[in-house]
Design an enzyme around this catalytic site. Sequence first.
Site, PDB file in Angstrom:
ATOM      1  CE  LYS A 180      -3.359   2.858   0.838  1.00 29.35           C
ATOM      2  NZ  LYS A 180      -4.380   3.192  -0.170  1.00 29.35           N
ATOM      3  CG  ASN A 204      -9.886   3.729  -5.298  1.00 26.94           C
ATOM      4  OD1 ASN A 204      -9.063   4.656  -4.661  1.00 26.94           O
ATOM      5  ND2 ASN A 204      -9.446   3.440  -6.249  1.00 26.94           N
ATOM      6  CB  CYS A 249      -2.290   8.572  -6.255  1.00 21.70           C
ATOM      7  SG  CYS A 249      -4.123   8.482  -5.691  1.00 21.70           S
ATOM      8  CG  ASN A 272      -2.449   4.768 -10.399  1.00 19.05           C
ATOM      9  OD1 ASN A 272      -3.621   4.372 -10.023  1.00 19.05           O
ATOM     10  ND2 ASN A 272      -1.607   5.294  -9.349  1.00 19.05           N
ATOM     11  CB  THR A 273      -7.354   4.319 -10.938  1.00 22.99           C
ATOM     12  OG1 THR A 273      -6.879   5.496 -10.120  1.00 22.99           O
ATOM     13  CG2 THR A 273      -7.264   2.870 -10.446  1.00 22.99           C
ATOM     14  N   GLY A 298     -10.590  -2.265 -12.458  1.00 25.66           N
ATOM     15  CA  GLY A 298     -11.288  -3.587 -12.719  1.00 25.66           C
ATOM     16  C   GLY A 298     -11.220  -3.887 -14.279  1.00 25.66           C
ATOM     17  N   GLY A 326      -4.812  -6.218  -9.082  1.00 30.23           N
ATOM     18  CA  GLY A 326      -5.341  -5.551  -8.042  1.00 30.23           C
ATOM     19  C   GLY A 326      -6.539  -5.645  -7.813  1.00 30.23           C
TER      20      GLY A 326
END
Lengths: 272, 305
Positions: free
Chosen positions: B47, B71, B132, B194-195, B219, B267
Amino acid sequence: MQISGKILYNKELSPDYFRMRIGFQDVVKDIIPGQFIMIRVGDTHDPLLRRPMGIHKVVEDGKGIEILYQVVGKGTFLMSEMRRGDRIDLLGPLGNGFKIDHDMERAIIVAGGIGIAPMMALIEEIKRQGAGEKGQKTKIKVFIGGKTRRDILCVDDLKGLGADVYIATEDGSLGYKGVVTDLLKESITEKDSGFTMFSCGPNAMLKSTTDIALRYNIPCQISLDKRMACGVGACLSCVVKVESLSPTPISYSPYKCVCTDGPVFNAVEIVW
Amino acid sequence: MNNPDLSVNIGGIEFKNPVLTASGTFGYGEEYSDYVDLNRLGGIVVKGLSLEPYEGNPPPRIVETPAGMLNSIGLQNIGLNAFITEKMPFLRRYDTRVIVNFFGMTIKQYSEFATKISDVDGVAGLEMNISCPNLDKGGMIFGVDPRLTYKVASAVRKATTLPLIVKLSPNVTDITVIARAAADAGADAVSLINTLLGMAIDIDSRRPKLANITGGLSGPAIRPVALRIVWEAAKTVDLPVIGIGGIMTANDAIEFMIAGAHAVQVGTASFVDPDASIKIVDGIEKYCRDKDLTGVEELVGSLRT
């Protein structure tokens, strides 16, 4: 623990409310009322995440469990379509349950709608541990509320366990007309300070319950229901803000995880 | 029957297999140790950490979307010192590579973190998070500007001799520019994606479903986008690439390797099935055996166009 369970039954109790009994291959020991499981509702990616479900009943000392759920979206709809004999993939038991004092003599339970789900397991455990032979001396008052009579579940079961049941519906279709915390407020007196309170339901109800408990100096444990992804404390999605004064294992943060620090909390801890 | 060699070397780190757990989805390993044999993982990316503890964003922090989730955790973490004293002793017990993911608000914080973690026993490498989407300051700001990427990566490069992986954001017009900047700064590898920055609204209240308004999408929904970006980066930079983004199965992981990834990170799949990463290791091994490959590295960048 990851468990492959088998559905023993899955039936509708009231429109959109279901009770599912799941059998385990091996006995799961030491399930504590208030704990939950994470259910995988299907093999496809939509919906993607598991669904957290409070344990409603422990069947035969851990040969299985029951859950009580309300169909509110796609995940719970898929659960409602599951049939006897289907396999079901779950993680659990997870989280910390209710703390029950041995020989507890008096308990007040306040539940809203599907919030009654974990309370059945709790009451059974209170009966096991409570005062007197089979907890017969333990006095249990259950206040249960909902929008209409359809949201009032498990009344016969509760009575069967010897609880006094007080019902409130917002439309007045059953019992007291109004919210359950108003009924609680009207019923409670200074004499009730010897009780322990347990509550589960919508946030507004939990907050009012906490206020009442504080006013009468009644210790109160609440069970929170939050959206979560992992259930094991990894994703940090399900956090709630806690009082900075309370000792917390994650002292770096004003947040606690509902999944691993809860779902049962001392009510005074929560920042509403 | 041959026994395919699953090991991969990335920037000097020897991984026993190419499957790592992605930062932010696997805690500090401990959280999943009852469900997963951590010894079987190629590596664990912990994390995201910062020098000081960080409280993250207010809830609600998560919303499920079709085949994905948004998220806005906001990098809540226990801080470097607590990680070293409370989490590393546990991680050292396992035969897997520990990669420390970290972030800062300033270049100085990034390099200070890198200096301080360098002496910690059991850390195989660093993954620098410049991507992030849930931070106001720092985080993604560095990852969407090639000059800032170069600057912060250079500073960290000077601060540590540990293998350095730079984790990139997909929220850019051209990934190759950013990937090159990381390579020029001396990174040993890049990991991506990353997202993806996303959003969801409750139409009854007309409020955003996340308290932070926007969040990062992960996802299987993002997998084709991730695969394309990994492919673009892999053919551009002369560095090992670690592929991330919606990997749920061994087949998904193999796609990323064919596109050019030397390894993958799993993930969101761990949330759905804690054991997903191990199933992916087994599935890759089976694929190599079925295709008569001597090693998994034969797959890397083997796309036929």
